[in-house]
Design a protein around this motif. Structure first.
Motif, short mmCIF file in Angstrom:
data_model
loop_
_atom_site.label_atom_id
_atom_site.label_comp_id
_atom_site.label_asym_id
_atom_site.label_seq_id
_atom_site.Cartn_x
_atom_site.Cartn_y
_atom_site.Cartn_z
N LYS A 296 0.91 -1.31 0.04
CA LYS A 296 -0.38 -0.19 0.45
C LYS A 296 0.50 1.64 0.22
O LYS A 296 0.63 2.18 -0.69
CB LYS A 296 -0.97 -0.17 1.29
CG LYS A 296 -2.08 -0.92 1.29
CD LYS A 296 -3.36 -0.95 2.00
CE LYS A 296 -3.87 -2.16 2.40
NZ LYS A 296 -4.81 -2.06 3.97
N THR A 297 2.21 1.04 0.10
CA THR A 297 3.30 2.63 0.27
C THR A 297 3.62 2.24 -0.99
O THR A 297 4.27 3.61 -0.78
CB THR A 297 4.06 2.13 1.84
OG1 THR A 297 5.33 1.06 1.38
CG2 THR A 297 3.71 1.93 2.97
N LYS A 298 3.00 1.53 -1.79
CA LYS A 298 4.09 1.30 -2.91
C LYS A 298 3.15 1.85 -4.34
O LYS A 298 3.49 0.97 -5.38
CB LYS A 298 4.54 0.52 -3.50
CG LYS A 298 5.30 0.16 -2.45
CD LYS A 298 7.14 0.20 -2.16
CE LYS A 298 7.79 0.40 -1.38
NZ LYS A 298 8.77 1.93 -1.13
N GLY A 299 1.73 2.44 -4.22
CA GLY A 299 1.24 2.94 -5.43
C GLY A 299 2.09 4.17 -6.25
O GLY A 299 2.56 4.27 -5.95
N ILE A 300 1.37 4.23 -7.37
CA ILE A 300 2.28 4.73 -8.49
C ILE A 300 1.33 5.66 -8.76
O ILE A 300 -0.07 5.35 -8.95
CB ILE A 300 2.25 3.65 -9.64
CG1 ILE A 300 3.55 2.51 -9.48
CG2 ILE A 300 3.09 4.84 -10.98
CD1 ILE A 300 4.44 2.95 -8.56
N GLU A 301 2.08 6.70 -8.92
CA GLU A 301 0.88 8.18 -8.83
C GLU A 301 0.63 8.12 -10.25
O GLU A 301 1.32 7.48 -11.56
CB GLU A 301 2.11 9.22 -9.16
CG GLU A 301 2.90 9.22 -9.57
CD GLU A 301 3.81 10.40 -9.61
OE1 GLU A 301 3.49 11.37 -8.71
OE2 GLU A 301 5.22 10.26 -10.20
N THR A 302 -0.53 8.80 -10.67
CA THR A 302 -1.09 8.12 -12.25
C THR A 302 -1.08 9.47 -13.15
O THR A 302 -1.34 9.95 -13.85
CB THR A 302 -2.85 8.71 -11.94
OG1 THR A 302 -2.98 9.09 -11.47
CG2 THR A 302 -3.42 6.93 -11.13
N GLU A 303 -0.97 10.75 -12.85
CA GLU A 303 0.12 11.99 -13.30
C GLU A 303 1.06 12.69 -12.51
O GLU A 303 1.51 12.13 -11.90
CB GLU A 303 -1.36 13.46 -12.22
CG GLU A 303 -2.91 13.13 -12.55
CD GLU A 303 -3.68 13.84 -11.56
OE1 GLU A 303 -2.90 14.84 -11.20
OE2 GLU A 303 -4.52 13.78 -11.66
#
Length: 303
Positions: A296-303
């Motif tokens: 959960k700390t390694k999501g990837i930003e979409t913008e």
């Protein structure tokens, strides 16, 4: 006459076994130095057979020694994914990939459970544990005990609509936004590091082709406990780190991202915490939440 023939065959087989064992022993520090076997359980002729499988023959010239984790410093992680990946090098890494439109390196961000709703997890028994105890009920899992990189595309181990199909068939049947890949512990002591990485890289490239819109997470191989690492000539953390260092090199910070769960499950010595495991290799079912919280700390930003 039959007895004589049987005797000759037995002598021939014994002689072949002796010759191959002698070659394996004499060249164990030469052309076979990148192979690992437990000589208490495995005869030296296995080195020769593994070499032939990888097109390394007794008469082959010795290749340069692979860089081990003792000779290559471990990189530290920063807020930017893969700190050594600058905007310029990230652009170069994905040059020619017409499917990639945003070449700017992306940051890791905190996410919630819904982030994994369009994700697929691919791997071995450790990923099976994540499926059974991680609570990621809306994700798809294509994992099985004993899975390895060499059989990944051969076996029909994926359950799709109640039918067992191959991984390629499963990934053609449905599109995902995230692919989590974690494999490597079952390959320890089998073949060479280069051979393993060749198959691993081919798998990542295939993921890109089969899942063109997905972010691909290549997950580090989880360590074993320090006790096991110190006593096991095959399943040990230096060998795992050598593979992880090479896996990390596949990340471009744009489409492929390297994440290392060892950051949260290991002790000060770098071994899997003893209190987290029942067999020195796998987490207790109640401890998979640590892995999920890390993801959960390694999501990837979409913008």
């Amino acid at each position: 006459m039959k007895k004589i023939l049987k005797c000759r065959v037995a002598v021939f087989l014994l002689a072949g076994w002796v010759i191959l064992s002698l070659i394996g022993y004499l060249k164990r520090d030469g052309i076979y130095k990148n192979y690992s076997i437990d000589t208490k359980k495995t005869p030296y002729f296995v080195l020769v057979l593994d070499g032939i499988h990888d097109k390394i023959y007794p008469w082959s010239k010795e290749s340069p020694e692979l860089l081990s984790d003792q000779k290559k410093p471990k990189k530290q992680e920063d807020d930017i994914v893969n700190t050594e990946m600058t905007e310029e090098t990230a652009t170069e890494a994905v040059a020619g990939d017409t499917e990639t439109t945003d070449l700017k390196p992306k940051k890791f961000i905190q996410v919630d459970d819904s982030y994994f709703d369009d994700a697929v997890f691919i791997g071995d028994s450790r990923t099976v544990g994540l499926h059974d105890y991680g609570g990621l009920d809306h994700s798809d899992f294509y994992a099985t005990v004993g899975m390895n990189i060499y059989d990944l595309w051969k076996e029909a181990f994926c359950n799709v609509d109640g039918k067992k199909v191959t991984l390629e068939e499963a990934l053609k049947a449905k599109q995902y936004k995230k692919v989590y890949f974690q494999i490597g512990i079952n390959e320890m002591g089998r073949g060479t590091l280069d051979g393993f990485m060749n198959e691993y890289q081919n798998a990542v490239e295939k993921f890109k082709t089969l899942q063109p819109d997905a972010v691909i997470y290549v997950q580090a191989i989880m360590h074993v406990t320090q006790k096991k690492s110190d006593s096991d000539p095959i399943f040990n953390n230096p060998g795992i780190d050598a593979r992880n260092q090479r896996i990390q090199q596949l990340a471009d910070g744009v489409r492929v991202f390297y994440i290392d769960v060892n950051e949260v499950v290991c002790d000060d010595q770098g071994g899997l915490k003893q209190e987290l495991t029942f067999d020195n290799l796998h987490l207790y079912g109640s401890k998979y939440n640590i892995w999920v919280d890390f993801l959960k700390t390694k999501g990837i930003e979409t913008e």
